[in-house]
Write an enzyme that holds these catalytic residues in place. Structure first.
Site, mmCIF file in Angstrom:
data_model
loop_
_atom_site.group_PDB
_atom_site.id
_atom_site.type_symbol
_atom_site.label_atom_id
_atom_site.label_comp_id
_atom_site.label_asym_id
_atom_site.label_seq_id
_atom_site.Cartn_x
_atom_site.Cartn_y
_atom_site.Cartn_z
ATOM 1 N N ARG A 39 34.691 53.791 42.408
ATOM 2 C CA ARG A 39 35.689 52.952 41.412
ATOM 3 C C ARG A 39 37.008 53.523 41.442
ATOM 4 O O ARG A 39 37.427 54.271 41.113
ATOM 5 C CB ARG A 39 35.031 53.388 40.276
ATOM 6 C CG ARG A 39 35.763 52.091 39.161
ATOM 7 C CD ARG A 39 35.020 51.842 37.929
ATOM 8 N NE ARG A 39 33.653 51.816 37.929
ATOM 9 C CZ ARG A 39 33.011 50.658 38.130
ATOM 10 N NH1 ARG A 39 33.997 49.483 38.277
ATOM 11 N NH2 ARG A 39 31.833 50.325 38.136
ATOM 12 N N ARG A 96 32.229 47.379 50.883
ATOM 13 C CA ARG A 96 32.560 48.410 50.276
ATOM 14 C C ARG A 96 31.626 49.790 50.162
ATOM 15 O O ARG A 96 32.212 50.895 49.779
ATOM 16 C CB ARG A 96 33.045 48.263 48.742
ATOM 17 C CG ARG A 96 31.848 47.965 47.808
ATOM 18 C CD ARG A 96 32.267 47.611 46.375
ATOM 19 N NE ARG A 96 31.051 47.480 45.399
ATOM 20 C CZ ARG A 96 31.464 47.358 44.164
ATOM 21 N NH1 ARG A 96 32.468 47.526 43.656
ATOM 22 N NH2 ARG A 96 30.285 47.251 43.442
ATOM 23 N N HIS A 148 39.879 44.052 45.654
ATOM 24 C CA HIS A 148 39.678 44.242 44.129
ATOM 25 C C HIS A 148 40.569 45.422 43.651
ATOM 26 O O HIS A 148 40.108 46.356 43.273
ATOM 27 C CB HIS A 148 38.208 44.560 44.113
ATOM 28 C CG HIS A 148 37.696 44.567 42.629
ATOM 29 N ND1 HIS A 148 38.226 45.340 41.664
ATOM 30 C CD2 HIS A 148 36.607 43.903 42.106
ATOM 31 C CE1 HIS A 148 37.335 45.371 40.570
ATOM 32 N NE2 HIS A 148 36.493 44.279 40.847
ATOM 33 N N ASP A 168 37.892 39.309 31.439
ATOM 34 C CA ASP A 168 37.154 39.029 32.941
ATOM 35 C C ASP A 168 37.374 37.887 33.288
ATOM 36 O O ASP A 168 36.560 36.779 32.946
ATOM 37 C CB ASP A 168 35.973 39.470 32.860
ATOM 38 C CG ASP A 168 35.117 39.736 34.560
ATOM 39 O OD1 ASP A 168 35.838 39.370 35.179
ATOM 40 O OD2 ASP A 168 34.027 40.203 34.443
ATOM 41 N N GLU A 195 43.086 40.944 41.376
ATOM 42 C CA GLU A 195 42.318 41.027 42.417
ATOM 43 C C GLU A 195 42.740 39.577 43.265
ATOM 44 O O GLU A 195 42.841 38.544 42.678
ATOM 45 C CB GLU A 195 40.915 41.036 42.274
ATOM 46 C CG GLU A 195 40.449 42.100 41.307
ATOM 47 C CD GLU A 195 39.135 42.044 40.607
ATOM 48 O OE1 GLU A 195 38.227 41.424 41.250
ATOM 49 O OE2 GLU A 195 38.802 42.498 39.446
HETATM 50 O O1 TA6 Z 1 36.165 41.880 39.234
HETATM 51 C C1 TA6 Z 1 35.719 41.828 37.990
HETATM 52 C C2 TA6 Z 1 34.228 42.160 38.208
HETATM 53 O O2 TA6 Z 1 33.514 41.386 38.916
HETATM 54 C C3 TA6 Z 1 33.711 42.193 36.836
HETATM 55 O O3 TA6 Z 1 32.875 41.342 36.162
HETATM 56 C C4 TA6 Z 1 33.062 43.854 36.546
HETATM 57 O O4 TA6 Z 1 31.901 44.011 36.610
HETATM 58 C C5 TA6 Z 1 33.910 44.447 37.920
HETATM 59 O O5 TA6 Z 1 34.299 43.543 38.880
HETATM 60 C C6 TA6 Z 1 33.156 45.684 38.445
HETATM 61 O O6 TA6 Z 1 32.360 45.454 39.097
HETATM 62 P P1 TA6 Z 1 31.311 46.812 39.734
HETATM 63 O O7 TA6 Z 1 30.191 46.441 40.730
HETATM 64 O O8 TA6 Z 1 32.437 47.347 40.587
HETATM 65 O O9 TA6 Z 1 31.062 47.632 38.810
#
Ligand code: TA6
Length: 256
Positions: free
Chosen positions: A49, A71, A136, A179, A235
């Site tokens: 993350r 990823r 992202h 979001d 993003e």
């Molecule tokens: O880009 C926003 C998003 O799709 C959110 O809905 C949130 O869940 C985030 O990405 C993170 O996703 P991840 O799979 O990295 O926990």
């Protein structure tokens, strides 16, 4: 070698081979550009993350794994060039490198990363089938309450309550969980307490803005309680207009 660490006269940077993911970038004498978790370590095969994960061949939870497999797999460093004013890296991931029963298509992804006075990422996607994608980016801020985002489109899809919304303002202050999938504009500005980040999107159809706030981050194991105050995701994405044989890019500058 799992990570490339760069100490350049203009900046410092760290890039994981997994995901070709830049997880740290900081121009000299400036605040960090990107936010990354320190609540977990990098683990092979698990998403890390922070920084700029590449979501492909799908965005979100359209299938498993969430945000696709690009990823969580190791890319190949194909080319590197170090100069006085920049470092240039090129990574590839292709169908020969992965044997995926759930994705039986031929593809070649190339990520060009330019690190210098700007940070620029350009993802070219060659694939048999249409896909969705996102760069992202997690941006760092000292304080989300003193941060605003500018240059957003007037309409967005609210992922939290599954609604299309139209707003007059193109600026945004974040004080709750958010979001949203905005229609892409060419440029966004993040006004941080002490400086500005300018984000140029190229060939994007959407711009996603995400901050889980306290209630959302409680459900995320690799975020600490206060982390939401120091990050904002903006993003560069292709969600509503899928992508096939094209390039999706972001160029990020610092001002002030
Ligand atoms: O880009 C926003 C998003 O799709 C959110 O809905 C949130 O869940 C985030 O990405 C993170 O996703 P991840 O799979 O990295 O926990």
């Amino acid at each position: 070698m799992d990570m490339i660490e760069i100490e350049h006269q203009l900046f410092s940077a760290k890039v994981l081979l997994q995901g070709a993911q830049i997880i740290h970038f900081q121009w000299k004498n400036q605040q960090p550009l990107l936010w990354s978790t320190d609540a977990s370590f990098y683990q092979e095969g698990k998403p890390f993350r922070g920084g700029i994960p590449i979501c492909w061949p799908w965005f979100g939870k359209a299938q498993d794994p969430s945000h696709g497999f690009a990823r969580i797999n190791k890319w190949k460093l194909f080319y590197r060039e170090d100069k006085q004013d920049s470092v240039y890296l090129e990574f590839i991931l292709n169908s020969d490198m992965l044997k995926l029963s759930y994705w039986p298509y031929i593809f070649l992804l190339k990520l060009k990363m330019y690190l210098g006075k700007e940070l620029a990422l350009s993802l070219s996607i060659d694939s048999d089938v249409e896909t969705t994608a996102a760069l992202h980016s997690y941006f760092y801020t000292e304080s989300i309450e003193q941060t605003s985002i500018h240059g957003l489109s007037h309409s967005f899809f609210d992922q939290l309550n599954q609604q299309n919304v139209i707003r007059e303002s193109s600026s945004l202050k974040i004080d709750e969980q958010i979001d949203r999938i905005y229609q892409s504009t060419l440029l966004n500005v993040i006004q941080r307490p002490q400086d500005q980040i300018v984000i140029h999107h190229e060939n994007a159809s959407d711009v996603v803005v995400w901050n889980p706030w306290s209630e959302g981050s409680e459900k995320i194991s690799d975020m600490k309680t206060q982390d939401y105050q120091h990050m904002i995701c903006i993003e560069t994405a292709r969600i509503n207009t899928p992508i096939k044989n094209e390039t999706l890019s972001v160029m990020i500058q610092h001002k002030g």
